[in-house]
Design an enzyme around this catalytic site. Sequence first.
Site, short mmCIF file in Angstrom:
data_model
loop_
_atom_site.label_atom_id
_atom_site.label_comp_id
_atom_site.label_asym_id
_atom_site.label_seq_id
_atom_site.Cartn_x
_atom_site.Cartn_y
_atom_site.Cartn_z
N ASP A 80 0.84 -0.97 -0.01
CA ASP A 80 -0.23 -0.13 -0.20
C ASP A 80 0.82 1.29 0.06
O ASP A 80 1.58 1.50 1.03
CB ASP A 80 -0.92 0.03 1.19
CG ASP A 80 -1.96 1.12 1.25
OD1 ASP A 80 -2.09 1.72 0.30
OD2 ASP A 80 -2.72 1.00 2.13
N ASP A 293 -2.00 5.56 -5.76
CA ASP A 293 -2.20 4.57 -4.86
C ASP A 293 -2.27 3.35 -5.11
O ASP A 293 -3.13 2.82 -5.76
CB ASP A 293 -3.10 5.11 -3.88
CG ASP A 293 -3.59 4.25 -2.58
OD1 ASP A 293 -2.56 3.55 -2.33
OD2 ASP A 293 -4.53 4.58 -1.97
#
Length: 442
Positions: A80, A293
């Site tokens: 992440d 992201d």
Amino acid sequence: MFSRLHPLFHLLLILLIRTHKCFSSSSSSSYSQTLVLPLKTRITPTDHRPTDKLHFHHNVTLTVTLTVGTPPQNISLVIDTGSELSWLRCNRSSNPNPVNNFDPTRSSSYSPVPCSSPTCRTRTRDFLIPASCDSDKLCHATLSYADASSSEGNLAAEIFHFGNSTNDSNLIFGCMGSVSGSDPEEDYKTTGLLGMNRGSLSFISQMGFPKFSYCISGTDDFPGFLLLGDSNFTWLTPLNYTPLIRMSTPLPYFDRVAYTVQLTGIKVNGNLLPIPKSVLVPDHTGAGQTMVDSGTQFTFLLGPVYTALRSDFLNRTNGILTVYDDPDFVFQGTMDLCYRISPFRMRTGILHRLPMVSLVFEGAEIAVSGQPLLYRVPHLTVGNDSVYCFTFGNSDLMGMEAYVIGHHHQQNMWIEFDLQRSRIGLAPVQCDVSGQRLGIGS
């Protein structure tokens, strides 16, 4: 972080971490090797609940498998780039599925961080919820995410193993005793999260990599790879760079350690949409930043920009696609432009007739065309048709004050995060071909 999306559910892309090949690096980083980590696809069956009634979640996440502790224990973590603290589930064998559980009592190298430590007092400054001191005087962290999932536990130091003993590193992470999400059964399939943002406690910051890159193909045959370290390969397509935006003053809706870039416009078939520049830049509260992201599946745009793109795409697909006209259906609560498409029409090349959507940044673009523009809704048919939704969502429907560029729209792009020069490099490539050049894949 306030505006973060944290996926731990449903279909998984598993990143098997094994050092397939090492290259020497000319970087001045404290890390002397470039590690190439191939992706592998794993499909987890979804349930049959009405998808328009579900809370927001992701169907695809990127995860990594590695070993931690002494002796090493196998774990898997979501990769992440939008999160800082890496964490593991640490329920000390109370997990119903202990194979996905890190047990600190079995590791001789596990070392909890006291709340009096400078690590606890100063290096947690970018956490949304301040670190605290528990009853044992250990540093306690609570993390929450926009999809209502959360985790909490103690900071600790532990040895993370990467490929071979020369790559072992002692890292600070969260040993979480409590993890909650919208689907507990799926949550247990992932041990934790590998935080990759610019915060001082992120995996990348602690390891000292000057750069990292990834390339996601989106196919089962060769899903792609993650590359840690430099990528100065002569065969690599020249990258177009866009600068990372920094904000020195803390603002309530701005994530200072995210990979924030400047979205300057959106094109459809090469034509810029009439979007005021003012809605594309962060306001005085920090709302409106644009984050790249890996931990988010789709792309989310603030309401006015989403509405402009939705309207233009709808007009351009009139006569090509049939709108799914159920006014109560909003896929995953954020995607309200969906279509009915028969298997025959999908086979006859309808995707090639769709307009191209380009996300324009300062100095670089991401162009999305064909299949990545639509996502099939699982388990939903209308007559003989499947339902496909436009893969751009409305941030406003989530109550999120940011633009987020998800990994679904990063497919077949070489994406380099250059921390030394504070920029992101982008180039369209065929990930399978790049993988072959790196010695992985078919």
